[in-house]
Design a protein around this motif. Structure first.
Motif, PDB file in Angstrom:
ATOM      1  N   ASN A 167      30.670  35.654  46.590  1.00 22.25           N
ATOM      2  CA  ASN A 167      31.596  36.778  46.526  1.00 22.25           C
ATOM      3  C   ASN A 167      32.846  36.389  45.752  1.00 22.25           C
ATOM      4  OD1 ASN A 167      30.325  38.919  48.317  1.00 22.25           O
ATOM      5  ND2 ASN A 167      30.316  37.169  49.707  1.00 22.25           N
ATOM      6  N   VAL A 168      33.656  37.379  45.418  1.00 20.08           N
ATOM      7  CA  VAL A 168      34.888  37.129  44.675  1.00 20.08           C
ATOM      8  C   VAL A 168      36.049  37.794  45.402  1.00 20.08           C
ATOM      9  CG1 VAL A 168      34.434  39.112  43.156  1.00 20.08           C
ATOM     10  CG2 VAL A 168      36.034  37.333  42.420  1.00 20.08           C
ATOM     11  N   ILE A 169      37.146  37.071  45.519  1.00 20.26           N
ATOM     12  CA  ILE A 169      38.326  37.623  46.161  1.00 20.26           C
ATOM     13  C   ILE A 169      39.371  37.942  45.094  1.00 20.26           C
ATOM     14  CG2 ILE A 169      39.432  35.368  46.628  1.00 20.26           C
ATOM     15  CD1 ILE A 169      40.162  36.695  49.434  1.00 20.26           C
ATOM     16  N   CYS A 170      40.010  39.092  45.230  1.00 23.07           N
ATOM     17  CA  CYS A 170      40.963  39.572  44.229  1.00 23.07           C
ATOM     18  C   CYS A 170      42.329  39.770  44.886  1.00 23.07           C
ATOM     19  CB  CYS A 170      40.475  40.891  43.625  1.00 23.07           C
ATOM     20  SG  CYS A 170      38.883  40.781  42.795  1.00 23.07           S
ATOM     21  N   PHE A 175      26.128  39.673  55.752  1.00 29.93           N
ATOM     22  CA  PHE A 175      25.437  40.670  54.926  1.00 29.93           C
ATOM     23  C   PHE A 175      26.261  41.023  53.689  1.00 29.93           C
ATOM     24  CE2 PHE A 175      23.342  44.978  54.343  1.00 29.93           C
ATOM     25  CZ  PHE A 175      22.079  44.452  54.081  1.00 29.93           C
ATOM     26  N   VAL A 176      27.239  40.173  53.359  1.00 26.96           N
ATOM     27  CA  VAL A 176      28.145  40.461  52.245  1.00 26.96           C
ATOM     28  C   VAL A 176      27.876  39.495  51.102  1.00 26.96           C
ATOM     29  CG1 VAL A 176      30.556  40.634  51.520  1.00 26.96           C
ATOM     30  CG2 VAL A 176      29.925  41.247  53.865  1.00 26.96           C
ATOM     31  N   THR A 177      27.398  40.027  49.976  1.00 27.05           N
ATOM     32  CA  THR A 177      27.245  39.200  48.776  1.00 27.05           C
ATOM     33  C   THR A 177      27.412  40.077  47.534  1.00 27.05           C
ATOM     34  OG1 THR A 177      25.940  37.404  47.789  1.00 27.05           O
ATOM     35  CG2 THR A 177      24.727  39.397  48.432  1.00 27.05           C
ATOM     36  N   GLY A 178      27.918  39.471  46.475  1.00 31.97           N
ATOM     37  CA  GLY A 178      28.180  40.217  45.243  1.00 31.97           C
ATOM     38  C   GLY A 178      29.333  41.186  45.378  1.00 31.97           C
TER      39      GLY A 178
END
Length: 251
Positions: A181-184, A236-239
């Protein structure tokens, strides 16, 4: 101390200050072993982790250089025997200038650290995490990876690239047991924002004026989100691009 990450190993790049430092400490409080990675050592970070009863080592690394990144991962494995998580956070703002005045040197350096560096880290982290059967990688972008920001063309381009790269890697690795994942983050009180504002009162008011909450975010607020994204609570969190911001992007 809660220990949901007990016996787990985390790489945190850009770990000597700001969001990276806060994240290294947050993981340590949860029982993880930390490889604190940066181009410049901050002995305080390792000392604080050990005060918390954690285990950590410092690794000097320029994430834009292949050999440095390979050595970073190899040293982590040699020291701790495994790799479970990575927070690829190292980044620079580059030199402020409009697009037509951005130098090639600034462009190459900023893209090299902020975007190539993320790719290199994942390139060598993924095979090691895969050996554990599951794991998580979090890449650090910015709200500037979702919207334009005048005067920082290389930074904005690099952070947009991190979002796309993360989504691609997430699709590739989902069935391998690795969530990516990516954090912004929004405008966070870090040495980077101090450099951008020069600690000038009017500049600070301009930046805080972008935030509906009327203040800078804190590194610890981002760190808490990073730890959550690595936890089983986010299984369940990806992309996903997680925006941690007072609402600037929504305006």
């Amino acid at each position: 101390m809660e220990t949901p990450f007990k016996n787990k190993v985390v790489i945190v790049t850009g770990g000597s200050s700001g969001i990276g430092k806060a994240s290294a400490l947050a993981f340590a409080k949860k029982g993880a072993k930390i490889a604190v990675v940066d181009w410049k050592e901050n002995k305080e970070v390792i000392a604080l982790i050990k005060e918390l009863g954690g285990d950590a080592l410092f690794i000097k690394c320029d994430v834009s250089k292949t050999e440095d990144v390979k050595a970073m991962v190899a040293k982590t494995i040699a020291t701790f025997g495994r790799l479970d998580y990575a927070f690829n956070n190292a980044g620079i703002e580059g030199t402020s200038a409009p697009t037509y005045a951005c130098s090639e040197e600034n462009w190459d350096k900023t893209i090299g650290i902020n975007l190539k560096g993320i790719w290199l880290c994942m390139k060598y982290e993924i095979p090691e995490i895969r050996k554990q059967g599951k794991g998580v990688i979090i890449n650090c972008s910015s709200v500037a990876g979702l919207v334009g920001f005048p005067g920082l063309p290389a930074y904005v381009a690099s952070k947009h690239g991190v979002v796309g790269l993360t989504k691609t890697a997430a699709l590739e690795c989902a069935l391998l047991g690795i969530r990516i994942n990516v954090i912004c983050p929004g405008v966070i009180q870090t040495p980077m924002i101090d450099r951008l504002t020069g600690k000038n009162k009017e500049a600070i008011e301009q930046f805080t004026g972008l935030e509906p909450l009327g203040r800078f975010g804190l590194p610890e607020e981002i760190a808490n989100s990073v730890v959550w994204m690595c936890s089983d609570e986010a299984s369940f969190v990806t992309g996903h691009a997680m925006v941690v911001d007072g609402g600037f992007v929504a305006q």
